[in-house]
Design an enzyme around this catalytic site. Sequence first.
Site, PDB file in Angstrom:
ATOM      1  N   LYS A   1     -37.686 -17.698 -16.174  1.00 25.91           N
ATOM      2  CA  LYS A   1     -37.330 -17.584 -17.596  1.00 25.91           C
ATOM      3  C   LYS A   1     -36.031 -18.345 -17.886  1.00 25.91           C
ATOM      4  O   LYS A   1     -35.317 -18.752 -16.954  1.00 25.91           O
ATOM      5  CB  LYS A   1     -37.205 -16.098 -17.960  1.00 25.91           C
ATOM      6  CG  LYS A   1     -38.529 -15.325 -17.850  1.00 25.91           C
ATOM      7  CD  LYS A   1     -38.332 -13.879 -18.286  1.00 25.91           C
ATOM      8  CE  LYS A   1     -39.611 -13.077 -18.135  1.00 25.91           C
ATOM      9  NZ  LYS A   1     -39.418 -11.653 -18.537  1.00 25.91           N
TER      10      LYS A   1
ATOM     11  N   TYR B   1     -47.231 -13.366 -24.872  1.00 19.44           N
ATOM     12  CA  TYR B   1     -46.848 -11.953 -24.936  1.00 19.44           C
ATOM     13  C   TYR B   1     -47.598 -11.196 -26.041  1.00 19.44           C
ATOM     14  O   TYR B   1     -47.068 -10.221 -26.577  1.00 19.44           O
ATOM     15  CB  TYR B   1     -45.334 -11.835 -25.145  1.00 19.44           C
ATOM     16  CG  TYR B   1     -44.537 -11.980 -23.865  1.00 19.44           C
ATOM     17  CD1 TYR B   1     -44.819 -11.206 -22.737  1.00 19.44           C
ATOM     18  CD2 TYR B   1     -43.466 -12.876 -23.785  1.00 19.44           C
ATOM     19  CE1 TYR B   1     -44.074 -11.332 -21.567  1.00 19.44           C
ATOM     20  CE2 TYR B   1     -42.725 -13.012 -22.614  1.00 19.44           C
ATOM     21  CZ  TYR B   1     -43.031 -12.232 -21.515  1.00 19.44           C
ATOM     22  OH  TYR B   1     -42.286 -12.340 -20.356  1.00 19.44           O
TER      23      TYR B   1
ATOM     24  N   ASN C   1     -34.629 -10.806 -17.462  1.00 21.17           N
ATOM     25  CA  ASN C   1     -34.922 -10.367 -16.093  1.00 21.17           C
ATOM     26  C   ASN C   1     -35.494 -11.483 -15.209  1.00 21.17           C
ATOM     27  O   ASN C   1     -36.233 -11.238 -14.269  1.00 21.17           O
ATOM     28  CB  ASN C   1     -35.809  -9.117 -16.109  1.00 21.17           C
ATOM     29  CG  ASN C   1     -37.131  -9.354 -16.829  1.00 21.17           C
ATOM     30  OD1 ASN C   1     -37.463 -10.485 -17.158  1.00 21.17           O
ATOM     31  ND2 ASN C   1     -37.884  -8.288 -17.049  1.00 21.17           N
TER      32      ASN C   1
ATOM     33  N   HIS D   1     -41.186 -14.124 -14.474  1.00 20.75           N
ATOM     34  CA  HIS D   1     -42.424 -13.540 -14.984  1.00 20.75           C
ATOM     35  C   HIS D   1     -43.539 -13.735 -13.970  1.00 20.75           C
ATOM     36  O   HIS D   1     -43.597 -14.753 -13.292  1.00 20.75           O
ATOM     37  CB  HIS D   1     -42.854 -14.212 -16.304  1.00 20.75           C
ATOM     38  CG  HIS D   1     -44.249 -13.832 -16.713  1.00 20.75           C
ATOM     39  ND1 HIS D   1     -44.515 -12.652 -17.382  1.00 20.75           N
ATOM     40  CD2 HIS D   1     -45.452 -14.417 -16.487  1.00 20.75           C
ATOM     41  CE1 HIS D   1     -45.831 -12.558 -17.559  1.00 20.75           C
ATOM     42  NE2 HIS D   1     -46.420 -13.614 -17.020  1.00 20.75           N
TER      43      HIS D   1
ATOM     44  N   GLU E   1     -53.238 -16.306 -18.925  1.00 22.12           N
ATOM     45  CA  GLU E   1     -51.940 -16.982 -19.010  1.00 22.12           C
ATOM     46  C   GLU E   1     -52.012 -18.412 -18.469  1.00 22.12           C
ATOM     47  O   GLU E   1     -51.405 -19.320 -19.041  1.00 22.12           O
ATOM     48  CB  GLU E   1     -50.874 -16.145 -18.280  1.00 22.12           C
ATOM     49  CG  GLU E   1     -50.610 -14.830 -19.009  1.00 22.12           C
ATOM     50  CD  GLU E   1     -49.764 -13.836 -18.227  1.00 22.12           C
ATOM     51  OE1 GLU E   1     -49.212 -14.195 -17.165  1.00 22.12           O
ATOM     52  OE2 GLU E   1     -49.660 -12.677 -18.683  1.00 22.12           O
TER      53      GLU E   1
HETATM   54  P1  DAT Z   1     -43.196  -7.593 -17.060  1.00 20.86           P
HETATM   55  O1  DAT Z   1     -42.366  -8.801 -17.411  1.00 20.86           O
HETATM   56  O2  DAT Z   1     -42.676  -6.933 -15.818  1.00 20.86           O
HETATM   57  O3  DAT Z   1     -44.670  -7.876 -16.992  1.00 20.86           O
HETATM   58  P2  DAT Z   1     -43.683  -6.265 -19.599  1.00 20.86           P
HETATM   59  O4  DAT Z   1     -44.975  -7.014 -19.679  1.00 20.86           O
HETATM   60  O5  DAT Z   1     -43.736  -4.794 -19.828  1.00 20.86           O
HETATM   61  O6  DAT Z   1     -42.964  -6.504 -18.207  1.00 20.86           O
HETATM   62  O7  DAT Z   1     -42.661  -6.840 -20.670  1.00 20.86           O
HETATM   63  C1  DAT Z   1     -42.546  -8.246 -20.830  1.00 20.86           C
HETATM   64  C2  DAT Z   1     -41.106  -8.609 -20.976  1.00 20.86           C
HETATM   65  O8  DAT Z   1     -40.615  -8.071 -22.202  1.00 20.86           O
HETATM   66  C3  DAT Z   1     -40.181  -8.051 -19.904  1.00 20.86           C
HETATM   67  O9  DAT Z   1     -40.142  -8.842 -18.752  1.00 20.86           O
HETATM   68  C4  DAT Z   1     -38.872  -8.037 -20.604  1.00 20.86           C
HETATM   69  C5  DAT Z   1     -39.251  -7.712 -22.038  1.00 20.86           C
HETATM   70  N1  DAT Z   1     -39.119  -6.266 -22.302  1.00 20.86           N
HETATM   71  C6  DAT Z   1     -39.941  -5.297 -21.910  1.00 20.86           C
HETATM   72  N2  DAT Z   1     -39.519  -4.093 -22.326  1.00 20.86           N
HETATM   73  C7  DAT Z   1     -38.381  -4.330 -23.012  1.00 20.86           C
HETATM   74  C8  DAT Z   1     -37.443  -3.519 -23.693  1.00 20.86           C
HETATM   75  N3  DAT Z   1     -37.596  -2.190 -23.775  1.00 20.86           N
HETATM   76  N4  DAT Z   1     -36.384  -4.127 -24.280  1.00 20.86           N
HETATM   77  C9  DAT Z   1     -36.226  -5.458 -24.231  1.00 20.86           C
HETATM   78  N5  DAT Z   1     -37.069  -6.298 -23.591  1.00 20.86           N
HETATM   79  C10 DAT Z   1     -38.126  -5.742 -22.995  1.00 20.86           C
HETATM   80 MG    MG Z   2     -46.081  -8.183 -18.408  1.00 21.01          MG
END
Ligand code: DAT
Ligand code: MG
Length: 134
Positions: free
Chosen positions: A11, A51, A114, A117, A128
């Site tokens: 990212k 997303y 974080n 991805h 994706e």
């Molecule tokens: P992952 O990236 O582990 O698949 P996810 O699909 O639940 O996790 O969420 C996608 C991304 O969205 C994640 O990497 C960071 C962001 N994200 C998720 N929950 C969040 C939150 N509560 N506040 C801010 N960003 C968030």
């Molecule tokens: Mg995810």
Amino acid sequence: MSIERTFAMVKPDGVRRGLVGEIISRLEKKGFKIVALKMLTPTREIVEEHYAEHKGKGFFNGLVDFLSGGAVVAMTLEGENVIAEWRRMMGATRPWESAPGTIRFEFATTVDENVAHGSDSAESAARELGIWFK
Ligand code: DAT
Ligand code: MG
């Protein structure tokens, strides 16, 4: 034996902080094959499609701003159980819940940024990869 392909991305925070080499190095040392790789600054449209499952959530707009706000490194990975294993190498979404040694544990403190991805299932990987590597 289950040779899979998955979509992986460094990212914008990871690129900005100079973590591309570190992350590629971990993948290479692990033995996963990088079969495609490109650096690009994604459009809002591609990020919104990527997303789509999070559309409507409170963090969605910020997430799209963040991801479309800088260069990312997009990759196709191939290897044995690579979908789950790359997720395991990244660690939990919330860095404070991730296991020591994982990328998110070692290099991130916040869920907003974080670092990496990875697709979360075979269906997500196919979807994706279709978005990022048409
Ligand atoms: P992952 O990236 O582990 O698949 P996810 O699909 O639940 O996790 O969420 C996608 C991304 O969205 C994640 O990497 C960071 C962001 N994200 C998720 N929950 C969040 C939150 N509560 N506040 C801010 N960003 C968030
Ligand atoms: Mg995810």
